[in-house]
Every structure is written in C-alpha cells, then in structure tokens.
Design an enzyme around this catalytic site. Structure first.
Site, short mmCIF file in Angstrom:
data_model
loop_
_atom_site.label_atom_id
_atom_site.label_comp_id
_atom_site.label_asym_id
_atom_site.label_seq_id
_atom_site.Cartn_x
_atom_site.Cartn_y
_atom_site.Cartn_z
N GLU A 1 0.85 -1.20 0.00
CA GLU A 1 0.00 0.00 0.00
C GLU A 1 0.88 1.24 0.00
OE1 GLU A 1 -2.15 -0.85 3.58
OE2 GLU A 1 -2.99 -2.66 2.72
N LEU B 1 -5.99 -1.80 -1.08
CA LEU B 1 -5.78 -1.77 0.37
C LEU B 1 -6.35 -3.05 0.98
CD1 LEU B 1 -6.53 1.49 2.33
CD2 LEU B 1 -6.04 -0.71 3.36
N GLU C 1 -4.63 -6.50 2.98
CA GLU C 1 -3.44 -7.26 3.37
C GLU C 1 -3.53 -8.74 2.97
OE1 GLU C 1 -4.94 -5.03 5.21
OE2 GLU C 1 -3.37 -3.50 5.33
N GLN D 1 2.04 -2.07 5.88
CA GLN D 1 2.30 -0.68 6.23
C GLN D 1 2.75 -0.51 7.69
OE1 GLN D 1 -0.84 2.43 5.28
NE2 GLN D 1 0.68 2.68 3.66
N ASP E 1 2.99 -2.82 11.66
CA ASP E 1 2.87 -4.07 12.40
C ASP E 1 1.43 -4.46 12.74
OD1 ASP E 1 2.59 -1.97 14.37
OD2 ASP E 1 4.76 -2.10 14.71
N PHE F 1 -1.24 -3.95 11.39
CA PHE F 1 -2.16 -4.20 10.27
C PHE F 1 -1.80 -5.45 9.49
CE2 PHE F 1 -2.10 0.59 10.64
CZ PHE F 1 -3.18 0.61 11.51
N HIS G 1 0.16 1.01 15.79
CA HIS G 1 1.31 1.46 15.01
C HIS G 1 2.63 1.14 15.71
CE1 HIS G 1 -1.86 3.66 12.98
NE2 HIS G 1 -1.02 3.97 12.01
#
Ligand SMILES: Cc1ncc(C[n+]2csc(CCOP(=O)(O)OP(=O)(O)O)c2C)c(N)n1
Lengths: 417, 326
Positions: free
Chosen positions: B29, B58, B60, B82, B84, B86, B129
């Site tokens: 992404e 978008l 995963e 993008q 960890d 996610f 994040h």
C-alpha cells in the site's frame, strides 16, 4: 435516502416476507433470475443467443466424453464414500450432483491453464488427469497434498475456505507478466511476432459459503484492478454445511461481479453443455486479455456435505427430490439417446469403465504407503534449518533407542515361529 | 563503505534486488509514488516502473495471497505491510498458506515470498502502530524471520531474504529507520548468513541477547555496566526464526548469566523460548536463572506512557543486577 433509491435487484419492491418466499422458491425450484441453460432436464437442447455457438463446437465424441467423465466421477464418489465407511479414509467430501459443473468447466480448460480447486473438485481433477487414487491421499491422512500440481496444473486442495482465491489471482497476474516479459524479450532479440507460448488463464473454484469470506472480495478487487486472466467459478450448491445460500447472499451471487466491474454469469450447473460453453467463453476472454469473469454454477449437493454430516437435520428430503429430477447425467443420457449419439452398448461400456476405475482406486488406496515422518522434517523448509536438524537428530536418537529394545523381542518372535 | 540510514539501506538493497533479478517485484500500500509511509521504497517506482513497484489495493490478505500466487508462477514478490498492527488481516494467508505450501505439497512447490513489516514502538504513534508481533509468526513452522538492527545488515538482509527459497518475514525496527551507519555494498562480510547471531560486544560476566530496536539500548546498558565494573557481552540475534542457539550457548558457557530483552510482551515471547533452550543447553554453566526483560501483558499502551512500557537501559541494568546477585 430511502430504500426506493437503492439500485434495482430482483428483490426490488418486495417486502421481507416476499423476499424470503422468493429465496425459498429459488432454493426449491428455479433461480430468481434468468440463467444460461442449453440442455433442459428433459434432455432437449435449447438455444442461447451467445452460447449456442459454443455448444455447436461440441462433436459427438466430446458429448459422449462428458457423459463418460460424469459417470466415472460419480462412480468414484460412491467408491470413496464406501472406503470412508470401511475406515480406509478419515473423511470424504462427496460431489454427487455437481458433476456437470465440474466436468463442464474442467473440460473447457486447456493444459496450459492453471486450476485452483477447493476440496470437492474431484471431477475437475479427473479432467486434469490427476490420478484419483493420489487424490485420496489427503483423505486417508497420509499427505496434506498428494499430487504434484506442476504435473497437471491442478493445484492442491485448500481447506481454509477461499484462501486459494488470491493465490489464483496472483498466479494470473504472473501469467500476465510472463506474456509481457516474453514480448519484451522477443522485441529485444528481434523475433517480435513469432508465435509465443499458448496463452493461459486461471480458474479458481469456491462455494457459495466461501463467497462470504473476505478473501473472495479481496481477490475480486485485485483481479479487477489488474485485469487478471482469472475465471472465478462459484459452485452454488445451495448449502454451506447446514447453512442455506440465502444466509450468504441476498442477491444472485453472479450479480456481485458487477460491483467489481467485470461480468458475472449464472449458468445451470446441472447442464454440462451450458457450463462448458460459459467457461470456454470466459477462459477465451481471459486469455485474450479481457479480464476476469465470475461464473455462478447453480447446482446442488445431493448428498451430505461430508461423510461426517447429516443433512436430514437441516433440510427437507423433498428438496433433494426436486434436484434429483434435474440430474446432470440423466439429462445428457436422454439427449444422447434421443439424438442417436449413444446406445446401450455405450452406456454399458461407461458402466464397466466406472467399475474398473473403482476397483483400481480401491486397490491402490489400500496400497498407498504411509510416509515416514522424516519427510515432514525434510519438507518444512526448502533450505537447511538448524531447529529442524536438531529436532530430527533428537528424533533419530530417540527412535534408535526403541530399535535396540525391539531387536531381542523380534528375535524371540522369530524363534517362536 | 558509505554511510546511510537503515531506511536508505533497505531502499538500496531493494534497488539492487530489482536491478539484478527481473522476476522480483515489490507490492504494498502506498509504496509507489509516495515511496511508502516510511519512504523505504522512495524512488523505486520511477526507476523500475509500476509493474515492478506495485501499489496494491488496500487489502493485506489480498497482498499476501496474490504474492503467493505470483511466487507459484515463479516470481519473487516482496510485500510491504504498512504497520505491524495491520498484518493481521493477512495473518491467515501467512500462517495457513504461505508457511505451509512447501510442506503440504510434499516439497514440490516453493513460495519464496518476502514480507517486510515495520515494527516496534518508541515513535509516539497511535493504536496499532507500535506492536511487536514476531512471536506470533515465529511459532509457525515454515516461516523464517529476520530483523536487522543496523544499515549494513539492513542492506544485505533484504537481498538475502529475496534469495532465500523459504518465505521470509523481515521485521524492520521502525524507530531505527533513521539510525545511520556504515554499509559495505561490495561485500556482506560476516553478515553473509542472515540467520546467524552476531556478538556485538564481548564480555565475561553476563550475556544480553537482543534484536532489532533494542540493540542500541543493550549496547548502552553494557557501557553503563562497564563503568560499574561489569563486563557484559551483547548479542544481536538478527534471526528470530531460526534462532542461532549455538552463538548464545557459547556465550552463556563463558559468562554464566543470560538476560534476554525484547519490546514484545514477555509472556509467550521469544525470550521464554531462549530461556528454556539455554536452560537445557547450558544448565551447568548457568549461575543465575535466565532473566527476561520485555513489554507487559497488555495491549501496547498509549504513546504518552510507552516510555514506561518499553525496556530501556535501566530495565536491562536492573535485570543485570538481579542476575549478578545470585
Ligand atoms: C475459513 C474456514 N472456516 C470454516 C471452515 C469449515 N467449513 C468447511 S466446509 C464449510 C462450508 C463450505 O461451504 P461452501 O463454500 O458453500 O462449499 P461446499 O462445501 O458447499 O462445496 C465450512 C464452514 C473452513 N474449512 N474454513
């Protein structure tokens, strides 16, 4: 915005009760919207503005072949079920009722196409020349695969529902890239315009239940975004174990394709001629670079979901009866006989071939060797791995300890004989 | 030798891979025009085109799943996740499909997919994040997991990951993306084997095993301990699966004490695995129980308190003190 502003569907303007009724009707009788059908349950051949042309390509040999394949795989299904009942298989996933969907679509693919099945696609496996005894390895508990997909371009069965759908799209994207690379290479060495490899496409199978999984959605988004040469082949057999398709979708599944921007088409999944025509059309289109297609084969799983399932707990036997009346084999037999394309001798031969296959499968299944667990150590990683090596070394030593103990015991037994 | 940041080193490593192997490609992404949210793929789209540096939808699971398909067709996809937190929509594809394709095909199929995941905290970010999910993947056989802690490793390890026939997850310590260091682009030197641990600093009193973002923290703790007269050996694990137990065992046989530190929660983490193995391998050398330093058993906390969560120099020194007190 009120409901009246919603896009039109076949359920437009119907109340909830009407809708349920329509769904029930769709399950019991015909589908809620037109679908492609060429061969009617009474064995008469109809016409279709687009697909009759494809049906006309079928010579009598091919049509007889369709019948022979369907009969063979049904016989195989009976044999595998029996093997399971006799404790030779851990589980069996029967396909009876879905022969036309599988043989029709499988026979429409070319050797260079790559097929991603779920776990019920034994008929497709037959069309790809997979050794059906090898196919039983997984169900016998001696392999998680059983055949080399590279030999037949028929991928391994996948038990996590829908997980194979993005693999199919990725593979199709790979085919696309291969074509670009080949074209660039041809250009570079001045041979542009020479005939290249036969163009290929991918077919991926999944069920009406699996269609609810996010992976199917993501796959369709990828397929559409990259215009990948992939045909999504959904066998709507009406039941995901005990859950009816009405719980998975409120519109015909084929309609979903519109939302992704590619064609969706519903075909009578018990009509081998129509399934073949529609799949051939979709594959030709994909190979030409015109992108994905979703085919919904409207069919029915006549038996249990697996040998561990009991359909009497969740569905009426009347429903099964209605679908048996649309049997894919019966209708092709009627057509072949009426058209004078096959006689008793042919059907007797088909039956004999089926029995022979069943005998082969029975014998071979008994003989299938249980692998050594060392093969699992060997195949966990491609490259050397210290943890695997360490655990294998421990296992060897541990096993060797038992061998020492076993030896005198063996000698004793030997002496007793 | 050139000096560059870890982010730049990965970028250069990817550039070298894309340049030398025409079947490699990047997927993820925002990795194209933007160059990724951390700019790790900066400039690669312009250089190699949209077929090689693919901005994906978008999704995963779709990214990993299509990468598996591409690998089955002979391509070498490098996926960027993008952040960890996610990776979980792709967890199914990684653990049930990617990790097992080779074994379930009885060795007939290989899926050399690389998955890059920026991981770890310390960047003051919001929920999802700053996580360290490496143990969740390390538990799955069939995957390899590496994590560079310096630019030289970062440059070589990404290329080695692509060359590896097994699927490899590269956990990139995101708070170290801007850490600078020397990179020898001519030769990997002792970094030739990405699955081998490095002894970064020799010592005799205790061993501290770390990886990724905690490497500089452990080195600083060892320096501080030296001022108090303690000689601490620091090992950068580099590979989380497999773990180079030989290097750790040799060190513990010398020092007699072991501390394992990581940002991930201690419970069920990599530290426990190392503690157990070393207890078996070096029981008679151990003069103290193996001590683990890690995150608490809680979701990664809000940024304003992450300092209290993350192992720092003092937490490692406290563990060292405990180990030395036996
Ligand atoms: C991800 C996942 N969830 C649940 C299951 C358990 N399961 C196996 S088959 C099945 C029903 C599948 O129905 P459908 O997709 O319609 O295919 P069919 O078996 O009818 O051909 C379920 C729920 C599974 N295999 N995978």
């Amino acid at each position: 915005m009120g409901a009246t502003h919603l896009p039109a569907t076949e359920f437009d303007g119907t109340g909830m009760d009407d809708q349920r009724e329509a769904e029930a009707e769709a399950r019991l009788g015909g589908p809620a919207e037109p679908m492609v059908q060429l061969l009617a349950p009474d064995g008469t051949l109809g016409t279709d503005p687009v697909f009759s042309e494809y049906a006309q390509r079928l010579d009598p040999d091919k049509l007889r072949g369709f019948y022979a394949d369907m009969a063979k795989i049904r016989r195989f299904d009976v044999e595998a079920t029996a093997l399971q009942r006799q404790g030779q298989l851990a589980l069996w996933v029967p396909l009876t009722g879905q022969e036309a969907a599988q043989i029709g679509s499988g026979r429409a693919s070319q050797p260079q196409d790559y097929i991603f099945p779920t776990y019920r696609e034994h008929g497709v496996a037959l069309t790809r020349n997979v050794d059906l005894a090898e196919l039983l390895r997984q169900f016998r508990g001696i392999s998680n695969g059983g055949w080399n997909p590279k030999d037949t371009n028929f991928h391994l069965y996948t038990l996590v529902l829908a997980a194979q759908t993005p693999h199919a799209v990725g593979y199709a994207m790979g085919i696309q890239r291969d074509q670009k690379l080949a074209a660039a290479a041809a250009q570079a060495d001045g041979t542009a315009g020479r005939p290249s490899e036969p163009k290929a496409a991918v077919v991926v199978y999944f069920g009406d239940g699996a269609s609810s999984e996010g992976d199917v959605h993501e796959s369709m988004v990828f397929a559409s975004s990259y215009n990948a040469p992939v045909v999504f082949f959904c066998q709507n057999n009406h039941w995901a174990i005990s859950v009816p398709s009405s719980v998975q979708t409120r519109i015909p599944l084929s309609n979903r394709a519109k939302g992704y921007g590619f064609p969706g088409i519903r075909v009578d999944g018990n009509d081998v001629i129509a399934v073949h025509a529609v799949t051939e059309w979709a594959l030709e289109r994909a190979r030409e670079g015109r992108g994905p297609v979703l085919i919904e084969a409207f069919t029915y799983r006549v038996g249990a979901h697996t040998t561990a399932d009991d359909p009497t707990k969740y569905r009426e036997s009347a429903e099964e009866g209605l679908w048996r009346a649309k049997d894919p084999l019966d209708r092709l037999e009627k057509y072949l006989r009426a058209a004078g394309l096959a006689d008793d001798a042919f059907f007797d031969q088909v039956k004999a071939d089926g029995d022979e296959l069943a005998a082969y499968v029975r014998k071979t299944t008994h003989d299938l060797e249980t692998p050594d667990i060392r093969t699992a150590f060997a195949n966990t990683y491609v490259e050397a791995h210290p943890l695997v090596a360490e655990e294998l070394a421990w296992f060897e030593e541990y096993s060797a300890g038992f061998a020492d103990e076993a030896e005198p015991a063996d000698a004793e037994t030997g002496a007793a004989h | 030798m050139t000096t560059m940041t870890i982010a730049k080193a990965i970028n250069e490593g990817l550039r070298a891979t894309l340049g030398s192997n025409h079947r490699s490609l990047l997927m993820g992404e925002d990795i194209g025009a933007l160059g990724g949210v951390y700019r790790v793929t900066d400039g690669l789209l312009a250089e190699f085109g949209a077929d090689r540096v693919v901005d994906t939808p978008l999704a995963e699971s779709g990214i990993i799943g299509t990468a598996i398909g591409l690998a089955l067709r002979g391509y070498l996809p490098v996926c960027e996740i993008q952040f960890d937190g996610f990776v979980f929509p792709g967890f199914n594809q990684i653990t049930t499909q990617l990790a097992k394709m080779h074994s379930r095909s009885n060795g007939n199929l290989t899926v050399p997919v690389v998955i890059r995941i920026p991981y770890g905290g310390g960047i003051g970010s919001i929920e999802h994040h700053s996580e360290s999910p490496e143990a969740l993947f390390a538990h799955t056989a069939g995957l390899r997991i590496i994590t560079p802690s310096n630019p030289h490793d970062a440059y070589w390890m990404i290329q080695q990951a692509v060359d590896c026939q097994d699927p490899v997850i590269v956990f990139e310590p995101k708070r170290r993306y801007w850490l600078k260091g020397e990179v020898d682009t001519e030769s990997p030197g002792m970094s030739e084997d990405p699955f081998k641990a490095h002894v970064l600093r020799e010592g005799t009193d205790a061993t501290v095993v770390v990886y990724g973002p905690l490497v500089p923290v452990a080195l600083a703790a060892a320096n501080a301990a030296a001022e108090d007269g303690h000689s601490v050996e620091v090992i950068d694990l580099r590979s989380i699966s497999p773990i180079d137990f030989d290097t750790v065992t040799a060190s513990v046989n010398k020092t007699g004490r072991l501390i394992v530190a990581h940002e991930a929660p201690t419970f069920g983490g990599i530290g426990g695995e190392i503690a157990a193995r070393i207890s078996e391998r070096a029981f008679h050398s151990l003069e103290a129980p193996v001590i683990r330093v890690g995150g608490f058993h809680m979701p990664y906390p809000v940024a304003k308190v992450e300092e209290d969560y993350l192992p720092d120099i003092d937490r490692i020194l406290e563990a060292l003190e405990r180990a030395l007190s036996y």
